[in-house]
Design a protein around this motif. Structure first.
Motif, PDB file in Angstrom:
ATOM      1  N   PRO A 397      -4.915  12.377   5.236  1.00  0.00           N
ATOM      2  CA  PRO A 397      -5.611  11.526   6.200  1.00  0.00           C
ATOM      3  C   PRO A 397      -6.465  10.497   5.473  1.00  0.00           C
ATOM      4  CG  PRO A 397      -6.714  13.647   6.024  1.00  0.00           C
ATOM      5  CD  PRO A 397      -5.460  13.751   5.213  1.00  0.00           C
ATOM      6  N   ALA A 398      -6.469   9.261   5.971  1.00  0.00           N
ATOM      7  CA  ALA A 398      -7.178   8.185   5.278  1.00  0.00           C
ATOM      8  C   ALA A 398      -7.699   7.155   6.274  1.00  0.00           C
ATOM      9  CB  ALA A 398      -6.258   7.514   4.262  1.00  0.00           C
ATOM     10  N   GLN A 399      -8.605   6.327   5.779  1.00  0.00           N
ATOM     11  CA  GLN A 399      -9.239   5.300   6.602  1.00  0.00           C
ATOM     12  C   GLN A 399      -9.729   4.204   5.673  1.00  0.00           C
ATOM     13  OE1 GLN A 399     -12.287   7.163   8.956  1.00  0.00           O
ATOM     14  NE2 GLN A 399     -12.378   5.537  10.474  1.00  0.00           N
ATOM     15  N   LEU A 409     -11.134   3.706  14.048  1.00  0.00           N
ATOM     16  CA  LEU A 409      -9.850   4.062  13.464  1.00  0.00           C
ATOM     17  C   LEU A 409      -9.217   2.838  12.818  1.00  0.00           C
ATOM     18  CD1 LEU A 409      -7.602   6.275  13.231  1.00  0.00           C
ATOM     19  CD2 LEU A 409      -6.650   5.320  15.346  1.00  0.00           C
ATOM     20  N   SER A 410      -8.621   3.014  11.642  1.00  0.00           N
ATOM     21  CA  SER A 410      -7.960   1.899  10.953  1.00  0.00           C
ATOM     22  C   SER A 410      -6.558   1.696  11.516  1.00  0.00           C
ATOM     23  CB  SER A 410      -7.864   2.184   9.452  1.00  0.00           C
ATOM     24  OG  SER A 410      -9.140   2.311   8.872  1.00  0.00           O
ATOM     25  N   PRO A 411      -6.256   0.502  12.019  1.00  0.00           N
ATOM     26  CA  PRO A 411      -4.904   0.249  12.534  1.00  0.00           C
ATOM     27  C   PRO A 411      -3.859   0.221  11.419  1.00  0.00           C
ATOM     28  CG  PRO A 411      -6.212  -1.767  12.548  1.00  0.00           C
ATOM     29  CD  PRO A 411      -7.152  -0.657  12.186  1.00  0.00           C
ATOM     30  N   LEU A 427     -11.470   9.807  10.080  1.00  0.00           N
ATOM     31  CA  LEU A 427     -12.246  10.723   9.250  1.00  0.00           C
ATOM     32  C   LEU A 427     -13.731  10.715   9.609  1.00  0.00           C
ATOM     33  CD1 LEU A 427     -10.541  10.177   5.775  1.00  0.00           C
ATOM     34  CD2 LEU A 427     -10.529  12.281   7.133  1.00  0.00           C
ATOM     35  N   HIS A 428     -14.212   9.608  10.124  1.00  0.00           N
ATOM     36  CA  HIS A 428     -15.626   9.515  10.505  1.00  0.00           C
ATOM     37  C   HIS A 428     -15.988  10.549  11.568  1.00  0.00           C
ATOM     38  CE1 HIS A 428     -13.539   6.976  13.468  1.00  0.00           C
ATOM     39  NE2 HIS A 428     -14.509   7.302  14.294  1.00  0.00           N
ATOM     40  N   SER A 429     -15.027  10.929  12.413  1.00  0.00           N
ATOM     41  CA  SER A 429     -15.300  11.929  13.446  1.00  0.00           C
ATOM     42  C   SER A 429     -14.705  13.290  13.117  1.00  0.00           C
ATOM     43  CB  SER A 429     -14.749  11.454  14.802  1.00  0.00           C
ATOM     44  OG  SER A 429     -13.340  11.250  14.744  1.00  0.00           O
ATOM     45  N   GLY A 462      -8.892  11.941   2.392  1.00  0.00           N
ATOM     46  CA  GLY A 462      -9.473  13.280   2.495  1.00  0.00           C
ATOM     47  C   GLY A 462      -8.475  14.377   2.147  1.00  0.00           C
ATOM     48  N   VAL A 463      -9.005  15.518   1.679  1.00  0.00           N
ATOM     49  CA  VAL A 463     -10.404  15.757   1.381  1.00  0.00           C
ATOM     50  C   VAL A 463     -10.540  16.125  -0.090  1.00  0.00           C
ATOM     51  CG1 VAL A 463     -11.147  16.470   3.677  1.00  0.00           C
ATOM     52  CG2 VAL A 463     -10.204  18.200   2.125  1.00  0.00           C
TER      53      VAL A 463
END
Length: 520
Positions: A397-399, A409-411, A427-429, A462-463
């Motif tokens: 998972p990445a952003q 969320l990153s598009p 990832l922020h949430s 992450g992570v």
């Protein structure tokens, strides 16, 4: 006569022939003809201001020759028929414990769950290309331990734990470049380290020691609180009087075994977070005050930072300039990321762990039911969350970094060095507030100091969860476990080291302690 002095050389002067001799003669007010040799003892870069300097600590030999041999000699001897000391794990702690046993006249018998460095590569390919994790052979387990394929960074602050120079000299003895004796932040590189590790293994065997791969320890047998034997996964049982437990910080089955047998363990504070990946050129621009490509004499720029956010440290960890992000899971069903660099540090990306301190006493109340393994369970839960958010494979998972800070969320995501691939995730949430909230604040704070760091061109991945062991295996002053005579918790797995050099020093200390106690 020998004089040790400090010299500062401007970047523009570095290529001048005999510049160190010229500067040394000027500093000492002597003729260059009187200088026999200038030996570099330490070299670092000062890039705090636009005018960049190389700082040198040198030994100036005046009218006398420099010694041709190192003051460190390694007197290995044939130990084929000597008393045995068993060592579980063949990472830095296990390797150096074995070498020290041979120096002191004892036979090391090493049991490593993973494969040798060559065969291990096939399993790394399985992870990167096919997302299949071999639980005994991966980026953490196998010959050389986690450091083999994650950079070989040799910097340590553990200067009081042992003879750091001795560890470096031993690496040179086994094939490392002498440059590691000089650089302020020495580094071997993941492309060169395997050959050195193989040479160490060959040396151990040459002098009568034993190294057994694919030999996973599944039980430690005791009687009246005294070590009796160890049992392997294939059913073999080996009698043992002294056992150095150097299994590394990811050998969760060992912690669970000790806990099941009610052998004392303690929860330990640790850190978790994410990997941040920038184009290397951005980090070069920030650190070297340059636009475009850095000067050809300058290495790929590194950085380090630490902030305090709500009474917890938020800091960079295992920074890899010109490096790669790698999948460091030790089981299927989890995603863990780490970083590495080749010796030339010539990849187009820079990555670093950015992690948050987890206080074992204050931050894990919901996990108290797991006792000493509460931090371990917290790690597992976060890694399983990353597995799900990544798409239930080794895709991570990445952003984008700025999206993470802004909470959106990153598009789309930036290009990455992470071979299994990235999946956009919030990832922020997803991260626990104790980690995610502090990371967002920490990035904001560091962005005020490193202008340009918080950019839409960077990803967070992450992570990053295996910074250190969340468990401590206690030991007495003589380095023996307080309950089990003959058991020596060692290195990162015991909670007594934080990198290659500190683990190696602890391995030597444990070997010395085990031998001393056997003689008593």
């Amino acid at each position: 006569m020998v004089k040790e002095i400090q010299l500062r050389i401007k970047l523009q002067e570095e290529t001048k022939a005999n510049i160190l001799e010229m500067k040394a003669a000027e500093w000492l007010s002597i003729s260059r003809k009187d200088i026999t040799t200038v030996k570099v003892l330490r070299k670092s870069i000062d890039a705090r201001k636009p005018q960049i300097y190389f700082n040198y600590k040198v030994a100036v030999y005046i009218k006398e020759a420099a010694p041709e041999q190192s003051e460190y000699q390694f007197n290995y001897q044939d130990v084929s028929n000597k008393p045995e000391i068993h060592i579980v794990g063949f990472g830095p702690a296990g390797m150096y414990a074995a070498l020290r046993c041979i120096e002191l006249g004892y036979k090391p018998v090493v049991l490593e769950r993973g494969k040798n460095v060559q065969d291990r590569r096939r399993d790394l390919r399985q992870i990167n290309q096919f997302h299949n994790v071999n639980e005994d052979s991966n980026y953490c387990f196998g010959e050389g331990g986690a450091g083999t394929y994650s950079d070989g960074k040799l910097y340590t602050r553990s200067l009081k734990r042992g003879d750091v120079r001795r560890i470096f000299e031993n690496l040179v003895y086994h094939g490392a470049t002498e440059q590691i004796l000089v650089d302020a932040h020495p580094h071997i590189g993941t492309n060169k380290l395997p050959k050195i590790i193989a040479k160490i293994r060959e040396n151990i065997i040459h002098y009568g020691g034993e190294v057994h791969f694919e030999s996973r320890v599944v039980d430690i047998i005791t009687k009246n609180n005294k070590l009796q034997a160890i049992q392997l996964q294939d059913g073999r049982e080996l009698s043992a009087k002294a056992l150095i437990l150097a299994t590394g910080h990811s050998a969760r089955d060992i912690y669970e075994l000790l806990d099941k047998k009610q052998i004392a363990l303690q929860a330990k504070s640790f850190a978790m977070g994410v990997r941040v990946e920038h184009p290397q050129q951005i980090i070069d621009g920030i650190q070297y005050h340059c636009e475009g490509s850095r000067h050809e004499l300058l290495p790929a720029a590194a950085y380090g930072w630490v902030e305090q956010v709500r009474e917890r440290g938020v800091y960079s960890f295992c920074m890899c300039p010109g490096g790669f992000i790698v999948p460091a899971a030790t089981a299927n069903g989890e995603v863990v990321v780490n970083g590495m660099s080749p010796s030339k540090r010539n990849n187009v990306f820079a990555n670093s762990g950015i992690v948050v301190e987890i206080n074992a006493q204050k931050d894990l109340q919901k996990y108290e039911q797991y006792g000493a393994l509460k931090g371990l369970q917290y790690q597992k839960d976060l890694e399983r969350l990353a597995f799900t958010a990544g798409g239930r494979s080794q895709t991570a998972p990445a952003q984008r970094l700025t999206d993470f800070i802004d909470g959106v969320l990153s598009p789309s995501l930036n290009p990455t060095s992470y071979q299994p691939g990235l999946n956009s995730a919030p990832l922020h949430s997803l991260l626990p507030k104790a980690i995610g909230g502090r990371l967002r604040k920490g990035f904001t704070q560091i962005g005020e100091k490193m202008h340009g760091y918080n950019t839409n061109e960077a990803n967070i991945v992450g992570v990053e969860s295996r910074t250190s062991s969340p468990v401590n295996i206690p030991r007495k002053e003589n380095l023996e476990h307080p309950e089990i005579q003959g058991l020596y918790p060692c290195g990162e797995g015991g909670g007594y080291a934080g990198g290659i050099i500190s683990a190696a020093m602890d391995g030597e200390r444990c070997a010395e302690a085990a031998i001393q106690n056997l003689k008593a």
